[in-house]
Design a protein around this motif. Structure first.
Motif, mmCIF file in Angstrom:
data_model
loop_
_atom_site.group_PDB
_atom_site.id
_atom_site.type_symbol
_atom_site.label_atom_id
_atom_site.label_comp_id
_atom_site.label_asym_id
_atom_site.label_seq_id
_atom_site.Cartn_x
_atom_site.Cartn_y
_atom_site.Cartn_z
ATOM 1 N N MET A 199 35.118 40.964 -13.198
ATOM 2 C CA MET A 199 35.957 40.618 -12.055
ATOM 3 C C MET A 199 35.322 39.497 -11.251
ATOM 4 N N SER A 200 36.114 38.488 -10.893
ATOM 5 C CA SER A 200 35.704 37.504 -9.898
ATOM 6 C C SER A 200 36.838 37.398 -8.907
ATOM 7 N N GLY A 201 36.544 37.713 -7.644
ATOM 8 C CA GLY A 201 37.602 37.854 -6.660
ATOM 9 C C GLY A 201 37.857 36.614 -5.833
ATOM 10 N N THR A 202 38.583 36.819 -4.739
ATOM 11 C CA THR A 202 39.012 35.718 -3.877
ATOM 12 C C THR A 202 37.838 34.953 -3.286
ATOM 13 N N SER A 203 36.741 35.649 -3.025
ATOM 14 C CA SER A 203 35.582 34.977 -2.444
ATOM 15 C C SER A 203 34.863 34.083 -3.440
ATOM 16 N N ALA A 204 35.100 34.312 -4.749
ATOM 17 C CA ALA A 204 34.481 33.515 -5.812
ATOM 18 C C ALA A 204 32.967 33.404 -5.635
ATOM 19 N N ASP A 205 32.348 34.509 -5.205
ATOM 20 C CA ASP A 205 30.900 34.455 -5.027
ATOM 21 C C ASP A 205 30.142 34.797 -6.296
ATOM 22 N N GLY A 206 30.822 35.346 -7.289
ATOM 23 C CA GLY A 206 30.154 35.656 -8.542
ATOM 24 C C GLY A 206 31.030 36.510 -9.430
ATOM 25 N N ILE A 207 30.524 36.777 -10.638
ATOM 26 C CA ILE A 207 31.224 37.625 -11.592
ATOM 27 C C ILE A 207 30.625 39.016 -11.504
ATOM 28 N N ASP A 208 31.441 39.988 -11.125
ATOM 29 C CA ASP A 208 31.000 41.382 -11.112
ATOM 30 C C ASP A 208 31.226 41.969 -12.499
ATOM 31 N N ALA A 209 30.181 42.530 -13.065
ATOM 32 C CA ALA A 209 30.261 43.147 -14.390
ATOM 33 C C ALA A 209 29.879 44.608 -14.265
ATOM 34 N N ASN A 212 39.711 48.173 0.522
ATOM 35 C CA ASN A 212 38.887 47.218 -0.207
ATOM 36 C C ASN A 212 38.672 45.983 0.666
ATOM 37 N N LEU A 213 37.397 45.707 0.948
ATOM 38 C CA LEU A 213 37.039 44.557 1.782
ATOM 39 C C LEU A 213 36.457 43.466 0.896
ATOM 40 N N GLY A 214 37.336 42.800 0.168
ATOM 41 C CA GLY A 214 36.932 41.668 -0.640
ATOM 42 C C GLY A 214 37.219 40.375 0.099
ATOM 43 N N GLY A 215 37.563 39.327 -0.628
ATOM 44 C CA GLY A 215 37.973 38.102 0.043
ATOM 45 C C GLY A 215 39.180 38.367 0.915
ATOM 46 N N ILE A 216 40.105 39.167 0.386
ATOM 47 C CA ILE A 216 41.261 39.663 1.107
ATOM 48 C C ILE A 216 41.094 41.173 1.254
ATOM 49 N N ALA A 217 41.503 41.724 2.376
ATOM 50 C CA ALA A 217 41.449 43.172 2.574
ATOM 51 C C ALA A 217 42.739 43.797 2.075
ATOM 52 N N ALA A 236 36.938 36.133 2.766
ATOM 53 C CA ALA A 236 37.256 34.753 2.370
ATOM 54 C C ALA A 236 37.068 33.777 3.524
ATOM 55 N N LEU A 237 37.670 34.072 4.672
ATOM 56 C CA LEU A 237 37.541 33.169 5.820
ATOM 57 C C LEU A 237 36.152 33.248 6.442
ATOM 58 N N LEU A 238 35.592 34.450 6.528
ATOM 59 C CA LEU A 238 34.244 34.604 7.081
ATOM 60 C C LEU A 238 33.227 33.794 6.282
ATOM 61 N N ASP A 239 33.329 33.887 4.964
ATOM 62 C CA ASP A 239 32.399 33.149 4.102
ATOM 63 C C ASP A 239 32.595 31.640 4.226
ATOM 64 N N ALA A 240 33.851 31.214 4.223
ATOM 65 C CA ALA A 240 34.136 29.777 4.271
ATOM 66 C C ALA A 240 33.627 29.158 5.568
#
Length: 374
Positions: free
Chosen positions: A11-21, A175-180, A201-205
């Motif tokens: 999985m790589s989500g909206t934040s695009a911070d990495g690939i979760d395996a 779920n608190l990912g890039g989008i909640a 997503a916005l916090l990281d950006a």
């Protein structure tokens, strides 16, 4: 086909911070256990490209998209192989990989927002993953649901319902990912789920822009600021928040241009960060009050669980509702989504539905995913 065995979710989500395996062991009754999980960061150049595409950026040619599709597939394959090597598990022991891919556009109402030609698009060539790993790969989970009139998102609620439903308590999984997004699990009644708005997503950006850091560690940047009440009102005034479920969104809506259009221009960066964090907490709490006010427990997962400042503000706005991490329930909050795509791969191979029509708005249950043989 036998249900029990090992499956691997990517999985790589909206934040695009990495690939979760996530390497997951399933029993015949559907019970599951995380055997190994790791996040493999994207390199800086690829992440910048993914973020630009995700928030509406354009590409110069089809060649660029085609190249990126294969490159993401190669990265996903390497993530799977590295996880197996670290876990000491032979690839032959894995029944299938479930690969979400990387979303670059999510338009459940169509590009013109008129309901015509809805689509969702995830990159990460599954042919490449199957070829490089030698493991059957199930991918392209969202588009069948969209074709059936659904949003193609969120898909994880079916997994939440299978593992976290309790007949004695009204629950919600956050779920608190890039989008909640929420999964609503009433003790008795229909499971529902929907996106509530932006989270990481916005916090990281904003953090990248002003600190050069990929994320706000422990919410420290937000903790330095004060909530700008007038800005918060302008952010919450976006009509999307008032829409009734089913609904889904992504970085193509909630991105820095969206934020900047609502700024005066003289705000302190740390105050904006504090306000974005408050936006997530308020929009989550408001959504829950509107849709399942009798909730007694919220179980949180995703990267936002690691942000104590965000969790404190959520607890404050969810006053009277217990707020837990998913960890005590046997689900590592960092890998719940990756585990879900392992589960979805298993559902596909068993010929079982992977969506919940009550969540996505699809015409009915559908078997999701396309199988790419080993």
């Amino acid at each position: 086909m036998a249900a029990e065995g090992l499956y691997l979710g990517l999985m790589s989500g909206t934040s695009a911070d990495g690939i979760d395996a996530a390497l997951v062991a399933f029993a015949a009754d559907g019970a599951c256990r995380l055997l190994a999980g790791r996040t493999f960061p994207w390199d800086a150049a690829t992440r910048a490209q993914l973020l630009a595409l995700g928030q509406g950026g354009h590409v110069d040619s089809l060649d660029e998209i085609g190249t990126l599709d294969v490159a993401i597939g190669e990265a996903f394959a390497q993530a799977a192989l590295r996880l197996l090597a670290q876990a000491g598990v032979a690839r032959e022991a894995v029944r299938a990989i479930g690969s979400h891919g990387q979303t670059i556009r999510h338009r459940p109402h169509g590009a013109a927002h008129d309901g015509r030609h809805p689509f969702t698009w995830q990159l990460g060539d599954a042919h490449v993953i199957a070829e490089r790993t030698g493991i059957a790969t199930v991918a392209d989970f969202r588009r069948r649901d969209v074709a059936a009139g659904g949003h193609g998102a969120p898909l994880v609620p079916a997994f939440h319902a299978a593992l976290l439903h309790d007949a004695g308590e009204d629950r919600a999984v956050l779920n608190l990912g890039g989008i909640a997004n929420f999964t609503l699990l009433p003790a008795h009644g229909e499971v529902r789920g929907f996106d509530t708005g932006p989270a990481n997503a916005l916090l990281d950006a904003w953090c990248v822009r002003h600190l050069g850091h990929p994320y706000d560690k422990d919410g420290a940047f937000a903790a330095e600021g004060l909530v700008d009440a007038a800005l918060l009102v302008r952010l919450l005034d976006d009509p999307w928040f008032a829409k009734a479920p089913p609904k889904s969104t992504g970085r193509e809506h909630f991105h820095l241009d969206w934020l900047e259009a609502r700024l005066r221009g003289d705000e302190r960066p740390q105050d904006v960060q504090a306000t974005l964090l408050e936006l997530t907490a308020v929009s989550v709490a408001d959504a829950l009050r509107r849709t399942q006010p009798q909730t007694r427990r919220v179980i949180a997962c995703g990267g936002g669980v690691r942000n104590p400042q965000l969790m404190r503000r959520l607890a404050a706005h969810l006053d009277g509702i217990a707020l837990d991490s998913s960890a005590p329930y046997g689900l590592d909050p960092d890998f719940v989504e990756a585990m879900a795509f392992a589960w979805l791969a298993r559902q596909c191979l068993l010929g079982r539905p992977g969506n919940l029509a009550s969540v996505t708005g699809a015409a009915g249950p559908r078997v999701l995913g396309v199988v790419h043989p080993a």
